[in-house]
Scaffold this motif. Structure first.
Motif, mmCIF file in Angstrom:
data_model
loop_
_atom_site.group_PDB
_atom_site.id
_atom_site.type_symbol
_atom_site.label_atom_id
_atom_site.label_comp_id
_atom_site.label_asym_id
_atom_site.label_seq_id
_atom_site.Cartn_x
_atom_site.Cartn_y
_atom_site.Cartn_z
ATOM 1 N N GLY A 1 2.365 18.087 -4.500
ATOM 2 C CA GLY A 1 2.419 16.646 -4.710
ATOM 3 C C GLY A 1 3.792 16.076 -4.400
ATOM 4 N N VAL A 2 4.843 16.808 -4.767
ATOM 5 C CA VAL A 2 6.208 16.359 -4.466
ATOM 6 C C VAL A 2 6.427 16.282 -2.958
ATOM 7 N N ILE A 3 5.929 17.296 -2.227
ATOM 8 C CA ILE A 3 6.050 17.297 -0.768
ATOM 9 C C ILE A 3 5.289 16.121 -0.171
ATOM 10 N N GLY A 4 4.077 15.874 -0.676
ATOM 11 C CA GLY A 4 3.303 14.729 -0.200
ATOM 12 C C GLY A 4 4.002 13.408 -0.477
ATOM 13 N N LEU A 5 4.587 13.272 -1.675
ATOM 14 C CA LEU A 5 5.314 12.057 -2.038
ATOM 15 C C LEU A 5 6.495 11.826 -1.100
ATOM 16 N N ALA A 6 7.254 12.904 -0.828
ATOM 17 C CA ALA A 6 8.401 12.783 0.071
ATOM 18 C C ALA A 6 7.953 12.395 1.479
ATOM 19 N N GLY A 7 6.841 12.983 1.929
ATOM 20 C CA GLY A 7 6.327 12.668 3.261
ATOM 21 C C GLY A 7 5.903 11.212 3.377
ATOM 22 N N ARG B 1 0.823 -1.212 0.000
ATOM 23 C CA ARG B 1 0.000 0.000 0.000
ATOM 24 C C ARG B 1 0.854 1.257 0.000
ATOM 25 N N LYS B 2 1.976 1.248 0.707
ATOM 26 C CA LYS B 2 2.855 2.421 0.703
ATOM 27 C C LYS B 2 3.365 2.705 -0.700
ATOM 28 N N ARG B 3 3.842 1.676 -1.368
ATOM 29 C CA ARG B 3 4.361 1.869 -2.727
ATOM 30 C C ARG B 3 3.267 2.354 -3.666
ATOM 31 N N MET B 4 2.046 1.845 -3.493
ATOM 32 C CA MET B 4 0.945 2.277 -4.347
ATOM 33 C C MET B 4 0.617 3.739 -4.089
ATOM 34 N N LEU B 5 0.638 4.160 -2.828
ATOM 35 C CA LEU B 5 0.401 5.575 -2.515
ATOM 36 C C LEU B 5 1.462 6.458 -3.168
ATOM 37 N N MET B 6 2.698 6.014 -3.166
ATOM 38 C CA MET B 6 3.772 6.787 -3.794
ATOM 39 C C MET B 6 3.567 6.861 -5.309
ATOM 40 N N LEU B 7 3.179 5.752 -5.917
ATOM 41 C CA LEU B 7 2.920 5.758 -7.362
ATOM 42 C C LEU B 7 1.755 6.684 -7.713
ATOM 43 N N LEU B 8 0.731 6.693 -6.862
ATOM 44 C CA LEU B 8 -0.421 7.568 -7.095
ATOM 45 C C LEU B 8 -0.030 9.029 -7.007
ATOM 46 N N MET B 9 0.812 9.376 -6.041
ATOM 47 C CA MET B 9 1.280 10.765 -5.942
ATOM 48 C C MET B 9 2.137 11.134 -7.151
ATOM 49 N N GLY C 1 -4.246 16.069 -18.973
ATOM 50 C CA GLY C 1 -3.551 16.243 -17.707
ATOM 51 C C GLY C 1 -4.496 16.165 -16.522
ATOM 52 N N ARG C 2 -5.673 16.763 -16.658
ATOM 53 C CA ARG C 2 -6.664 16.723 -15.577
ATOM 54 C C ARG C 2 -7.132 15.286 -15.318
ATOM 55 N N VAL C 3 -7.352 14.536 -16.385
ATOM 56 C CA VAL C 3 -7.797 13.151 -16.230
ATOM 57 C C VAL C 3 -6.702 12.312 -15.574
ATOM 58 N N ILE C 4 -5.448 12.521 -15.984
ATOM 59 C CA ILE C 4 -4.341 11.774 -15.383
ATOM 60 C C ILE C 4 -4.273 12.054 -13.877
ATOM 61 N N ALA C 5 -4.386 13.325 -13.505
ATOM 62 C CA ALA C 5 -4.354 13.677 -12.077
ATOM 63 C C ALA C 5 -5.525 13.064 -11.331
ATOM 64 N N SER C 6 -6.680 13.022 -11.977
ATOM 65 C CA SER C 6 -7.887 12.498 -11.309
ATOM 66 C C SER C 6 -7.803 11.003 -11.046
ATOM 67 N N LEU C 7 -7.027 10.293 -11.859
ATOM 68 C CA LEU C 7 -6.917 8.845 -11.672
ATOM 69 C C LEU C 7 -6.316 8.495 -10.313
ATOM 70 N N ALA C 8 -5.540 9.429 -9.759
ATOM 71 C CA ALA C 8 -4.924 9.191 -8.450
ATOM 72 C C ALA C 8 -5.882 9.458 -7.306
ATOM 73 N N HIS C 9 -6.908 10.257 -7.537
ATOM 74 C CA HIS C 9 -7.763 10.786 -6.476
ATOM 75 C C HIS C 9 -8.456 9.689 -5.666
ATOM 76 N N GLY C 10 -9.318 8.924 -6.312
ATOM 77 C CA GLY C 10 -10.122 7.944 -5.585
ATOM 78 C C GLY C 10 -9.284 6.867 -4.924
ATOM 79 N N ALA C 11 -8.291 6.344 -5.650
ATOM 80 C CA ALA C 11 -7.449 5.288 -5.085
ATOM 81 C C ALA C 11 -6.619 5.819 -3.925
ATOM 82 N N PHE C 12 -6.160 7.083 -4.009
ATOM 83 C CA PHE C 12 -5.364 7.648 -2.911
ATOM 84 C C PHE C 12 -6.193 7.711 -1.631
ATOM 85 N N PHE C 13 -7.407 8.245 -1.720
ATOM 86 C CA PHE C 13 -8.234 8.337 -0.521
ATOM 87 C C PHE C 13 -8.715 6.962 -0.067
#
Length: 402
Positions: A167-173, A67-75, A97-109
């Motif tokens: 997003g970069v800050i979130g990924l690093a965190g 799950r951690k790796r998946m969260l990083m990939l989503l970010m 670009g908007r659609v690509i960003a949105s693909l991360a939304h639901g899975a991230f939460f």
């Protein structure tokens, strides 16, 4: 609360900002690309559809990694989508670009909710989920107004560039603070899909669609309602939305706290009060002060349902909750789209700008009915299980007492 929740909240802040900031920047984007406002609105629609379909798709793709790796990939996906939006040479590229960003939304939460719940004791799970969602609610108070201001004064491309940095800050965190939690052994896609056979999971998702749909039935049309009915100036809509965001922050934290103590009673109170407040909004919308108070209450009551509903899905889909959790995030967006459409229908029918509030009240009341149905079915199932199990033998009761 573990520091890992802060990393998840930062990611949620960036996602919340990019989702809603576009609404205030449509004139600038349409002007730069030479498209109409309705055409620019596809950037909102495309994002919502991406969340709905991306949530299950990305979660299924992530079942074979931690799950951690998946969260990083989503970010990473989120960063790439926002950078593409910031640098897009044409409208079609920005939409991609908007659609690509949105693909991360639901899975991230969805995945983030599971991770947040696993980080804390069982009696603090809803509070941990609420802590992550605080990033989303704070985005509506800070990120969206500031992003809109930057976009209008410096340029909308700068706004999306800043969101990519978030997003970069979130990924690093996440890389630094979230522990490496391996995927559950023995849990496969068929186990995740099996959760959807549980009627309680489906009822919780239906409550999500109707309950949060009730909120967006009113909020989608807040600008014409406040300017044409309440008499606010156009520039006042921004701070009214800040009030809505502040309500969301408070409601989210309260919902998380009390859902850990009494989840279903929390839903009864929040959904019942939401239905009443939305109905009253048809009256208070004619008064400036009362309408401002009502907007804050709608935000608070609407988001007070989020942690308990998300926890309800996790509890009922125990053993394989990841896909169900992600799909429930898509259910929020389905509610948003459904209520916006219904609200537009009643306005187009000539019922006035306050008519969507009645739509919202009916949707929230429907969610409340489903909550009572869900609780009744749960009591019936427990009673049936007790009858099947039969009375405890006397020798077992004696052993237990000793």
């Amino acid at each position: 609360m573990p520091l890992a929740l802060l990393a998840l909240a930062i990611g949620a802040f960036g996602i919340g900002t990019t989702e809603f900031v576009i609404m205030g920047l449509l004139p600038e984007v349409s002007g730069d690309f030479g498209v109409s406002i309705p055409t620019a609105g596809y950037l909102v629609t495309g994002y919502a559809l991406g969340v709905m379909f991306g949530a299950p798709l990305m979660t299924v793709l992530g079942t074979k990694i931690s799950r951690k790796r998946m969260l990083m990939l989503l970010m990473g996906l989120f960063i790439a989508g926002n950078l593409l939006s910031a640098l897009a040479p044409a409208f079609g590229i920005m939409l991609i670009g908007r659609v690509i960003a949105s693909l991360a939304h639901g899975a991230f939460f969805g995945i983030g909710s599971v991770v947040a719940a696993d980080l804390v004791a069982p009696d603090k799970k809803a509070g941990a989920i609420a802590m992550m969602f605080t990033g989303l609610t704070v985005a509506n108070v800070v990120g969206v107004p500031l992003g809109t201001l930057v976009g209008q004064s410096i340029g909308w491309r700068v706004t999306f560039g800043i969101v990519a940095v978030l997003g970069v800050i979130g990924l690093a965190g996440i890389a630094k603070l979230v522990p490496d939690m391996p995927k559950s052994e023995g849990v496969r896609l068929r186990h995740e899909l099996a959760a959807f056979k549980n009627v309680q999971v489906l009822l919780a998702m239906a409550m999500t669609v109707l309950g949060f749909g009730g909120v967006f039935a009113a909020i989608t049309y807040i600008a014409p309602m406040m300017t044409e009915v309440a008499g606010f100036a156009d520039g006042s809509v921004t701070w009214l939305l800040v009030l809505f965001g502040l309500g969301m922050v408070g409601g989210n934290l309260i919902g998380g706290r009390y859902a850990d103590r009494a989840l279903m009673p929390m839903l009864y109170v929040a959904l019942g009060a939401l239905a009443v407040v939305l109905a009253l909004f048809t009256l208070t919308a004619h008064h400036k002060v009362l309408s401002a108070v009502t907007i804050a209450l709608i935000g608070a009551l609407g988001f007070a349902t989020v942690p308990p509903l998300q926890k309800r899905v996790l509890d009922q889909a125990h053993g394989a909750p990841t896909l169900a959790s992600a799909v429930n995030i898509g259910a929020f967006n389905l509610g948003n789209a459904l209520s916006a459409w219904l609200g537009g229908l009643v306005i187009a029918a000539g019922l006035g700008y306050t008519a969507p509030n009645w739509v919202g009240a009916v949707l929230a009341a429907g969610a409340l009915v489903l909550a009572f149905v869900s609780a009744a079915l749960e009591r019936r199932d427990k009673a049936t299980a007790a009858v099947v199990a039969g009375p405890v033998p006397a020798e077992q009761r004696t052993a237990v007492s000793h």
